[in-house]
Design a protein around this motif. Structure first.
Motif, PDB file in Angstrom:
ATOM      1  N   ARG A 170     -19.611  12.339 -24.040  1.00 30.10           N
ATOM      2  CA  ARG A 170     -19.315  10.913 -23.907  1.00 30.10           C
ATOM      3  C   ARG A 170     -18.305  10.708 -22.783  1.00 30.10           C
ATOM      4  O   ARG A 170     -17.246  11.317 -22.793  1.00 30.10           O
ATOM      5  N   PHE A 171     -18.667   9.860 -21.813  1.00 33.37           N
ATOM      6  CA  PHE A 171     -17.757   9.475 -20.742  1.00 33.37           C
ATOM      7  C   PHE A 171     -17.136   8.146 -21.168  1.00 33.37           C
ATOM      8  O   PHE A 171     -17.826   7.121 -21.182  1.00 33.37           O
ATOM      9  N   ALA A 212     -13.909  -7.904 -10.304  1.00 31.87           N
ATOM     10  CA  ALA A 212     -14.281  -7.122  -9.121  1.00 31.87           C
ATOM     11  C   ALA A 212     -15.427  -6.181  -9.496  1.00 31.87           C
ATOM     12  O   ALA A 212     -15.587  -5.827 -10.669  1.00 31.87           O
ATOM     13  N   PRO A 213     -16.235  -5.775  -8.541  1.00 29.25           N
ATOM     14  CA  PRO A 213     -17.341  -4.867  -8.854  1.00 29.25           C
ATOM     15  C   PRO A 213     -16.821  -3.562  -9.477  1.00 29.25           C
ATOM     16  O   PRO A 213     -15.848  -2.990  -9.000  1.00 29.25           O
ATOM     17  N   ALA A 214     -17.463  -3.158 -10.567  1.00 24.90           N
ATOM     18  CA  ALA A 214     -17.067  -1.924 -11.237  1.00 24.90           C
ATOM     19  C   ALA A 214     -17.564  -0.739 -10.423  1.00 24.90           C
ATOM     20  O   ALA A 214     -18.680  -0.739  -9.919  1.00 24.90           O
ATOM     21  N   MET A 215     -16.721   0.272 -10.304  1.00 31.08           N
ATOM     22  CA  MET A 215     -17.094   1.462  -9.553  1.00 31.08           C
ATOM     23  C   MET A 215     -17.115   2.648 -10.506  1.00 31.08           C
ATOM     24  O   MET A 215     -16.199   2.841 -11.279  1.00 31.08           O
ATOM     25  N   VAL A 216     -18.169   3.397 -10.443  1.00 26.33           N
ATOM     26  CA  VAL A 216     -18.291   4.625 -11.222  1.00 26.33           C
ATOM     27  C   VAL A 216     -18.493   5.758 -10.219  1.00 26.33           C
ATOM     28  O   VAL A 216     -19.601   5.979  -9.739  1.00 26.33           O
ATOM     29  N   PRO A 217     -17.409   6.450  -9.854  1.00 25.53           N
ATOM     30  CA  PRO A 217     -17.583   7.539  -8.893  1.00 25.53           C
ATOM     31  C   PRO A 217     -18.380   8.672  -9.528  1.00 25.53           C
ATOM     32  O   PRO A 217     -18.066   9.120 -10.616  1.00 25.53           O
ATOM     33  N   VAL A 235     -24.541   2.897 -19.410  1.00 22.68           N
ATOM     34  CA  VAL A 235     -24.407   1.481 -19.740  1.00 22.68           C
ATOM     35  C   VAL A 235     -23.701   0.801 -18.571  1.00 22.68           C
ATOM     36  O   VAL A 235     -22.601   1.195 -18.194  1.00 22.68           O
ATOM     37  N   ILE A 236     -24.357  -0.219 -18.032  1.00 22.10           N
ATOM     38  CA  ILE A 236     -23.749  -0.992 -16.950  1.00 22.10           C
ATOM     39  C   ILE A 236     -23.480  -2.381 -17.509  1.00 22.10           C
ATOM     40  O   ILE A 236     -24.407  -3.171 -17.710  1.00 22.10           O
ATOM     41  N   PRO A 237     -22.206  -2.684 -17.802  1.00 21.77           N
ATOM     42  CA  PRO A 237     -21.893  -3.985 -18.389  1.00 21.77           C
ATOM     43  C   PRO A 237     -22.104  -5.109 -17.374  1.00 21.77           C
ATOM     44  O   PRO A 237     -21.969  -4.901 -16.174  1.00 21.77           O
ATOM     45  N   PRO A 238     -22.456  -6.292 -17.879  1.00 24.45           N
ATOM     46  CA  PRO A 238     -22.636  -7.418 -16.954  1.00 24.45           C
ATOM     47  C   PRO A 238     -21.301  -7.786 -16.311  1.00 24.45           C
ATOM     48  O   PRO A 238     -20.242  -7.681 -16.932  1.00 24.45           O
ATOM     49  N   ARG A 239     -21.370  -8.182 -15.066  1.00 28.72           N
ATOM     50  CA  ARG A 239     -20.163  -8.530 -14.323  1.00 28.72           C
ATOM     51  C   ARG A 239     -19.858 -10.009 -14.507  1.00 28.72           C
ATOM     52  O   ARG A 239     -20.749 -10.861 -14.421  1.00 28.72           O
ATOM     53  N   THR A 240     -18.618 -10.299 -14.782  1.00 31.14           N
ATOM     54  CA  THR A 240     -18.180 -11.693 -14.883  1.00 31.14           C
ATOM     55  C   THR A 240     -17.815 -12.184 -13.485  1.00 31.14           C
ATOM     56  O   THR A 240     -17.463 -11.382 -12.616  1.00 31.14           O
ATOM     57  N   PRO A 241     -17.851 -13.496 -13.261  1.00 36.10           N
ATOM     58  CA  PRO A 241     -17.580 -14.018 -11.907  1.00 36.10           C
ATOM     59  C   PRO A 241     -16.187 -13.673 -11.381  1.00 36.10           C
ATOM     60  O   PRO A 241     -16.009 -13.482 -10.191  1.00 36.10           O
ATOM     61  N   ILE A 256     -19.475   4.602 -21.486  1.00 36.21           N
ATOM     62  CA  ILE A 256     -20.232   4.128 -20.328  1.00 36.21           C
ATOM     63  C   ILE A 256     -21.387   5.065 -19.997  1.00 36.21           C
ATOM     64  O   ILE A 256     -22.425   4.634 -19.523  1.00 36.21           O
ATOM     65  N   ILE A 257     -21.214   6.367 -20.267  1.00 36.73           N
ATOM     66  CA  ILE A 257     -22.276   7.356 -20.041  1.00 36.73           C
ATOM     67  C   ILE A 257     -22.313   8.278 -21.255  1.00 36.73           C
ATOM     68  O   ILE A 257     -21.263   8.695 -21.756  1.00 36.73           O
TER      69      ILE A 257
END
Length: 158
Positions: A80-81, A134-139, A125-131, A92-93
Motif C-alpha cells: 500500500r502506497f 494544484a495538480p497532484a504529482m505522483v513521482p 486511485v486518481i482523486p478528482p481535482r478541485t478547482p 493511492i496505489i
C-alpha cells in the motif's frame, strides 16, 4: 591347473594430505561466503520498503513478505502506497503481489542487478481535482535517469 594368487592384503588407498587440506579450505570459503551472504542479504523487507518509498515519494506498507533463495529475491504482498496528508484514507496505489528476482552474479556486482521484477494486480486511485487545488504529482521515480540499451536485460536495484 589352478593358480592361486598371492595372499597379499590390500591396503586402503589414502588420499594425499594436501588434497584434504585443499578440501577443508574450499569448504571454509564456502561457509564464510554463505554466512556473509546471509548477513548482507539484499532482499529484506526494510530494503524493499525503502526502495519503494524512494521511488514513489510516499510511505509504503507491506502486508506479507518472504525471501526466496533459489533464485535469490523476495515476494511482497499487499503493498500500500499511503497518502501523505491522510494516511487513513484508501491508499493511492495498491499492489497485490511484487516478485523480485536477482542472480548470484547480480548480487556480487556493484550496483546490485536484478533479473526480473513482476508486479501483479496494481491499482492506482486518481482523486478528482478541485478547482482551487494544484495538480497532484505522483513521482514514479525520483532516482537518476539512466539510458539503457534494449539488449540489456538486468536493471540496477535501488
Amino acid at each position: 591347473m589352478l593358480i592361486e594368487g598371492s595372499r597379499l592384503t590390500k591396503r586402503p588407498v589414502r588420499s594425499p594430505k594436501w588434497l584434504w587440506i585443499l578440501g577443508a579450505v574450499l569448504f571454509g570459503v564456502i561457509v564464510v561466503a554463505i554466512v556473509l551472504l546471509a548477513i548482507h542479504w539484499p532482499f529484506t523487507e526494510k530494503v524493499i520498503t525503502q526502495a519503494l518509498e524512494a521511488a514513489s515519494g510516499r510511505p509504503v506498507q507491506i502486508r506479507t513478505f518472504s525471501k526466496t533463495y533459489f533464485p535469490p529475491g523476495c515476494i511482497a504482498e499487499g503493498i500500500r502506497f499511503l497518502r501523505h496528508k491522510h494516511p487513513a484514507d484508501p491508499p493511492i496505489i495498491t499492489v497485490e503481489k511484487l516478485v523480485v528476482q536477482g542472480s548470484i552474479a547480480g548480487m556480487l556486482t556493484s550496483p546490485k542487478r536484478l533479473s526480473a521484477v513482476r508486479v501483479v494486480g496494481m491499482r492506482m486511485v486518481i482523486p478528482p481535482r478541485t478547482p482551487d487545488e494544484a495538480p497532484a504529482m505522483v513521482p514514479l521515480n525520483s532516482g537518476r535517469a539512466e539510458r539503457r540499451s534494449p539488449s540489456r536485460r538486468s536493471r540496477p536495484m535501488a
